[in-house]
Design an enzyme around this catalytic site. Structure first.
Site, mmCIF file in Angstrom:
data_model
loop_
_atom_site.group_PDB
_atom_site.id
_atom_site.type_symbol
_atom_site.label_atom_id
_atom_site.label_comp_id
_atom_site.label_asym_id
_atom_site.label_seq_id
_atom_site.Cartn_x
_atom_site.Cartn_y
_atom_site.Cartn_z
ATOM 1 N N TRP A 270 3.859 -10.085 -5.844
ATOM 2 C CA TRP A 270 2.844 -8.845 -5.991
ATOM 3 C C TRP A 270 3.391 -7.637 -4.936
ATOM 4 O O TRP A 270 2.814 -6.473 -5.058
ATOM 5 C CB TRP A 270 1.444 -9.018 -5.928
ATOM 6 C CG TRP A 270 1.084 -9.382 -4.587
ATOM 7 C CD1 TRP A 270 1.166 -10.520 -3.879
ATOM 8 C CD2 TRP A 270 0.250 -8.656 -3.786
ATOM 9 N NE1 TRP A 270 0.504 -10.680 -2.868
ATOM 10 C CE2 TRP A 270 -0.326 -9.467 -2.596
ATOM 11 C CE3 TRP A 270 -0.514 -7.459 -3.909
ATOM 12 C CZ2 TRP A 270 -1.121 -8.967 -1.587
ATOM 13 C CZ3 TRP A 270 -1.370 -6.996 -3.081
ATOM 14 C CH2 TRP A 270 -1.716 -7.890 -1.775
ATOM 15 N N GLU B 289 -5.154 -15.288 2.390
ATOM 16 C CA GLU B 289 -4.776 -16.803 1.893
ATOM 17 C C GLU B 289 -5.269 -17.921 2.852
ATOM 18 O O GLU B 289 -5.152 -18.892 2.690
ATOM 19 C CB GLU B 289 -3.527 -16.743 1.846
ATOM 20 C CG GLU B 289 -2.886 -15.834 0.634
ATOM 21 C CD GLU B 289 -1.186 -16.156 0.434
ATOM 22 O OE1 GLU B 289 -0.718 -15.725 -0.808
ATOM 23 O OE2 GLU B 289 -0.371 -16.161 1.562
#
Length: 769
Positions: A357, A488
């Site tokens: 992304w 994350e």
């Protein structure tokens, strides 16, 4: 490590050789031209620690991953850009001793990347075990003009002896990837040849069947004169070479010029590549090395004319931004919509060289402003052409009716990342692709893209969101369960604010685009609705209901959006509470400890505030920034640039400057102790953003460029160029004020510090600070 490379505004210089930093230097000094590239490995042998890397764009292998357990929907492989045949190799023997800097005394050494003209130069003086001294200079480049070709000029001088030197240029296809899951080699030999003056080897990838032909042609000079030479061909498995013996005289230079080409079956029929390689080698060798090098310099001068950013008075900052721009231009040229931008580009293997992304969130703005419109458009078309695969990916996870989940990691549109917390849950990637469409259209004004391609992608993405979101009877609101946001260091959380925000935005934007397309070409809209079985009444109604009733976590006492439910339950430590010995966390802490901590890998809530800043007042942005930044460890390369841009918006110029230095010199100074794996190419676009959107304050508002500039104390001035809807502007920000120069043939109106400014063609305006 921080000051290993010399500070120079146009070069990256390694002065003296330290084997411990060799792999970092190999990454930083890498070369590429959009079609091919390689790390800064030595041409001559080096038995010390190094990471060989030669890459051909778009060629990959589905390496089956090792996992201890399997779940429905898991991809079967991780796609990897392969380490292709080593075309740069030149073995050198001084009598009976091989030239190997790991075994020689290195008297002097210099390696420099010339970013202005696009070549790598290495020079050294070494003494062998037998006491023979040689001085070597090697210059090489990947041609921007002949983009399937490269050239090397390798010169050697016997310093204290006269005698035989054996020079063996070779192509080695017996290579491996560092991160192969099963230590497998991915290439099979198809054909090799050493006929006439050309040597070549043709290899085929296992499973995927890509073929790459690598060929070389060599010229020998003694002094300044070209000489005929006798050579002995060498053929081994996946290896071809030409052994040349030279009677070298003390003090006289011996030069080998090696021309090479890499051809891929993506662009040629496999049976035609040998003939084409011969033609290409004939063409470039007829030009000669010096003409090719001059063409390379001219091609880079043309790029720098539009792309350069000039920072006056701060050499480290200047070197940093030019390095980032240079690597971006080496990695992607936009000529082929089948190609994309891997996080490491042509500088290493980590992340497989696949598409993330990062492209849509970080790279698109750079190419919009610095390249022809087709370049950014090709990045969008890359995703459009993979829409069918995105729908298949979603179907594997249980979604239906044309819902699309674009992959986290891909080469051909198939998801090939199989860590469940990423593959299944880091779904905000879908939003980045939708945002890139929005960003492209607002920048270019190309609303026809929505009619032809964009709306189809937006509806498929919104269908996914509408199925992924859950109605909570308890809250009487819609919620987003079990996701991983950009941070994350948090997995499987509920109601990640950023994921929910971008999901709702996607559906809002889709409804807006439906209305636009219906108004501009109702017949085209009807055809699309029929093609994808879009029931506007039912599906748009579902989108609208979610938009109206979505739950977003926030804390009213602190006046902030919560990264996710329960974030404040964590022990609220700050990064300043962490001992330096415990960082980076990803290398020092257990995963369990990271997940339970408050610490944030990269911009998460702040990523949303960056994308959608017009929806929030300045004080809301400030409160969230001041809360989350002190908890952010910036262990993603994508993090500092977002923080730099927001700090600049808030007028915190010193913090913006510090984050700019961190993002621009992330690899040069090896901030995260991971540059040896390759440079952080996609985050380099974020570096450009931190200058242009941060210090330049550039935005697009109502179809117009807007600038709200500020200048760090350390800089005398800042200037950059922006292409916008057929116009080219030069912006110069100095302490006394800002100048907007229109380099185009048509007038343009811009907003500068909140006021409209009409800039006539070939003219300029100045606004005082």
């Amino acid at each position: 490590m921080k000051d290993y490379f010399k500070v120079d505004e146009w070069k990256i210089i390694e002065e003296g050789f330290d084997p411990h930093y060799n792999k970092v230097a190999e990454s930083v000094l890498s070369l590429g031209n959009g079609r091919m590239g390689q790390r800064a490995n030595f041409e001559d042998a080096y038995s010390g620690e190094n990471l060989q890397g030669n890459y051909v764009a778009g060629v990959y292998y589905p390496d089956k991953t090792r996992v201890g357990w399997w779940k429905n929907g898991y991809p079967e492989y991780f796609a990897k850009v392969l380490n292709a045949a080593n075309w740069i190799g030149i073995d050198v023997w001084i009598g009976e001793e091989q030239l190997d800097l790991a075994k020689c005394e290195v008297i002097s050494f210099r390696r420099e990347l010339n970013m202005k003209e696009g070549y790598l130069k290495r020079s050294f003086h070494a003494k062998t075990a037998a006491g023979k001294e040689v001085a070597v200079e090697a210059i090489r480049f990947c041609s921007m003009v002949d983009d399937e070709c490269g050239a090397i000029k390798y010169s050697i001088i016997p310093v204290n002896f006269t005698g035989e030197i054996t020079i063996t240029p070779f192509i080695d296809g017996d290579i491996a990837n560092k991160d192969s899951n099963y230590d497998e080699k991915f290439w099979d030999e198809v054909h090799k040849n050493t006929a006439d003056d050309i040597s070549s080897i043709q290899l085929r990838t296992k499973k995927t069947g890509f073929e790459v032909l690598t060929a070389m042609k060599c010229v020998l000079l003694q002094g300044d004169a070209s000489v005929d030479y006798r050579s002995t061909p060498i053929l081994k498995e996946k290896y071809v070479a030409t052994e040349i013996k030279v009677e070298a005289k003390q003090g006289e230079v011996v030069t080998l010029i090696k021309y090479a080409t890499n051809l891929s079956s993506q662009n040629y029929k496999a049976e035609d590549m040998a003939v084409r390689a011969t033609e290409l080698l004939a063409t470039i060798s007829a030009k000669g090395f010096d003409i090719m090098l001059a063409e390379q310099a001219a091609a880079w001068a043309e790029k720098w004319k539009n792309n350069d950013i000039i920072i006056e008075g701060d050499a480290k900052a200047q070197q940093g931004i030019r390095f980032n721009i240079f690597q971006l231009n080496q990695t992607y040229t936009g000529e082929d919509d089948r190609l994309n931008i891997g996080p490491k580009g042509f500088t290493g293997e980590k992340y497989g060289g696949s598409t993330y992304w990062d492209t849509e969130a970080y790279c698109v703005p750079f190419y919009l402003a610095t390249a022809e419109q087709k370049v950014a458009r090709n990045l969008l078309l890359y995703r459009y052409k993979q829409l069918g695969k995105a729908i298949e990916n979603a179907k594997l996870l249980g979604f239906k009716d044309g819902a699309a989940l674009y992959p986290m990691v891909t080469m051909d549109g198939t998801e090939c990342h199989n860590e469940w917390e990423i593959t299944f849950e880091e779904i905000h990637r879908n939003g980045a692709i939708a945002f890139a469409i929005y960003n492209y259209v607002r920048y270019t004004g190309d609303e026809a893209y929505l009619d032809d391609y964009g709306l189809e992608v937006l509806i498929a993405i919104s269908r996914f969101w509408s199925q992924r979101i859950t109605w909570s009877a308890d809250r009487q609101q819609y919620v987003m369960l079990g996701v991983t946001g950009p941070n994350e260091y948090e997995n499987n959380v509920n109601n990640n604010w950023y994921s929910s925000t971008i999901a709702v935005w996607c559906m809002k934007y889709t409804l807006e685009v439906i209305d636009k397309v219906k108004a501009s070409d109702n017949a085209k809209y009807d055809a699309l609705a029929t093609k994808i079985a879009f029931n506007e009444t039912i599906e748009s109604g579902r989108f609208a209901d979610i938009i109206a009733k979505m739950y977003f976590p926030q804390d009213e006492k602190l006046g902030i959006y919560l990264q996710q439910d329960g974030y404040l339950d964590k022990e609220q430590l700050l990064v300043t509470d962490l001992p330096a010995t415990e960082r980076p966390l990803v290398q020092k802490w257990s995963w369990d400890r990271i997940l339970r901590s408050v610490f944030i890998k990269q911009a998460d809530v702040l990523q949303g505030l960056y994308f959608f800043e017009e929806d929030y007042d300045l004080e809301t942005i400030r409160r969230n920034y001041d809360f989350y930044e002190p908890r952010t460890v910036h262990e993603s390369s994508l993090s500092p640039c977002v923080h730099a841009i927001l700090a600049a918006k808030l007028g915190d110029v010193e913090r913006a400057y510090q984050f700019y230095l961190r993002t621009s010199r992330l690899d040069i100074d090896d901030y995260n102790n991971d540059t040896e794996d390759g440079c952080h190419i996609t985050s380099m676009a974020g570096t450009w953003m931190s200058v242009v959107e941060g210090f330049g304050g550039m935005r697009v508002k109502d179809g117009m460029l807007s600038f709200n500039p500020l200048l760090p104390e350390e800089w005398g001035a800042l200037s950059f160029q922006i292409g916008f809807r057929g116009s080219l502007l030069n912006i110069r920000i100095a302490k006394e004020g800002t100048t907007v120069k229109n380099l185009s043939d048509t007038a343009i109106t811009v907003i500068l510090k909140g006021a409209s400014q009409f800039v006539e063609a070939k003219n300029e305006v100045f606004v005082k600070a």
